[in-house]
Design an enzyme around this catalytic site. Structure first.
Site: not given
Length: 392
Positions: A190, A214, A218, A270
């Protein structure tokens, strides 16, 4: 050969101890505290940065991590391979000796990767990093940018330190050399700066990450025992995702430490967003947000401890956000302990119950300092500028 085996030579901590004794202030004043005092308060940095000969003892860094990653001592020892990157080119299937991909994917065993000079590396496909690998960018200016970026896939005991990672782009499925040195098929990616997939014991420290398609970082698909420290996250919509998706129940075992990081400017949301698992978020600086700073869904747990939250000028003053994918409010356990709030920032925490402890073991444990020290504590987050004549 482009790499060689050498013994690990431990460095005495006398200098650090003396420096702590001399320079530790009784009170932190954010506008007066010197850089050396900041190092004293930062438990990770005080472990190695006082040593003016750190270049001769690079692998000392592995003993300095804290939080859920613990000490990274599996990355060092008599069988350690020292590998130097001399070539910024990239071939995702047949990498040349001297390139970053050859050292990170092809060489097996305990590998400590450094760089001969400043480099801008444009990866043709995501770099899959093998277990027991350290990528150490200290002392040079290394950019990984403008195409594919980093992935830790089914690996353990990995350190990523001192890299500038930015402008990462989505990648179509294709073939790439895997973390075991064998060519494999990799699906759609991504555009994350660093993506962890089914990993354990990972330390991400002193990197500068920004402006990717993105997320910047992660932690997904059962990854756990991760420490994210001393990084500078900026210029990004979605910053950090902990937990793959609402239905991936293995992420209930996820444990992540987020400490000494600087978020901002221009980070939207986030920081992190958490699904299922547990995160200890401590001594970080939040320089505003657009939607929220810390969010969660699927019943995550979080201890926010001694962070500094500076709200944006807009109406979004709340630090926290909790929603399921269907838009309903989620059951969570979020606790704020010793946090500081400026410009109207506020934290909605779980009412009743008890604050969930990190439950660190001895090698994971670290002292969380007062939130009034956070400005000075995070002033050296991101890639360090290391001169040849002084401490880093």
């Amino acid at each position: 050969m482009a790499y060689q085996v050498s013994n690990f030579i431990p460095w005495c901590f006398v200098l650090a101890v003396v420096s702590i004794t001399i320079f530790t202030p009784k009170v932190c004043f954010a506008n007066k505290q010197s850089k050396i005092e900041s190092l004293v308060k930062n438990q990770i940095d005080q472990c190695w940065r006082f040593n003016p000969e750190w270049r001769k003892h690079r692998s000392q860094l592995a003993t300095c991590s804290v939080g859920y990653a613990g000490k990274m001592t599996n990355n060092i020892g008599k069988d350690l391979i020292h590998y130097k990157v001399i070539d910024p080119s990239d071939d995702p299937i047949n990498p040349k000796i001297g390139t970053l991909r050859y050292g990170a994917s092809k060489v097996q065993g305990k590998v400590w990767i450094t760089f001969q000079r400043d480099m801008h590396i444009r990866l043709e496909k995501p770099l899959l990093i093998s277990s027991f690998t350290t990528i150490d960018g200290r002392g040079v200016n290394v950019h990984i940018a403008d195409n594919a970026c980093l992935m830790i896939f089914k690996a353990t005991d990995v350190i990523i330190h001192g890299l500038r990672i930015h402008h990462c782009r989505p990648q179509a499925p294709g073939m790439v050399i895997g973390p075991n040195g064998k060519v494999m098929s990799l699906g759609q990616v991504d555009g994350d700066a660093i993506r962890l997939v089914t990993t354990s014991k990972i330390w991400i420290d002193h990197n500068t990450l920004y402006d990717c398609q993105d997320d910047l970082l992660d932690v997904t698909r059962g990854s756990t025992n991760v420490t994210i420290s001393n990084n500078w996250f900026r210029e990004q919509n979605k910053v950090m995702l902990l937990g793959h998706d609402d239905g991936y129940m293995r992420d209930k075992d996820m444990k992540v430490t987020v400490v000494y990081n600087y978020f901002g400017p221009n980070c939207y949301q986030r920081m992190p967003r958490i699904r299922h698992g547990y995160a200890h978020v401590a001594n970080n600086l939040y320089m505003g947000w657009v939607q929220y700073a810390i969010g969660g869904s699927m019943g995550p747990s979080l201890k926010s401890e001694s962070n500094l939250f500076i709200a944006p000028m807009s109406e979004h003053k709340e630090v926290t956000w909790r929603k399921n994918s269907d838009g309903t409010e989620d059951k969570w356990e979020f606790y704020s302990v010793g946090d500081a709030f400026e410009n109207g920032a506020f934290f909605i925490e779980t009412q009743g119950g008890q604050v969930q402890k990190p439950n660190y073991n001895l090698e994971q444990n670290f002292k969380v300092v007062d939130a009034k020290c956070v400005r000075s504590l995070t002033m050296l987050s991101g890639v360090l500028r290391c001169s040849k004549s002084s401490i880093c």
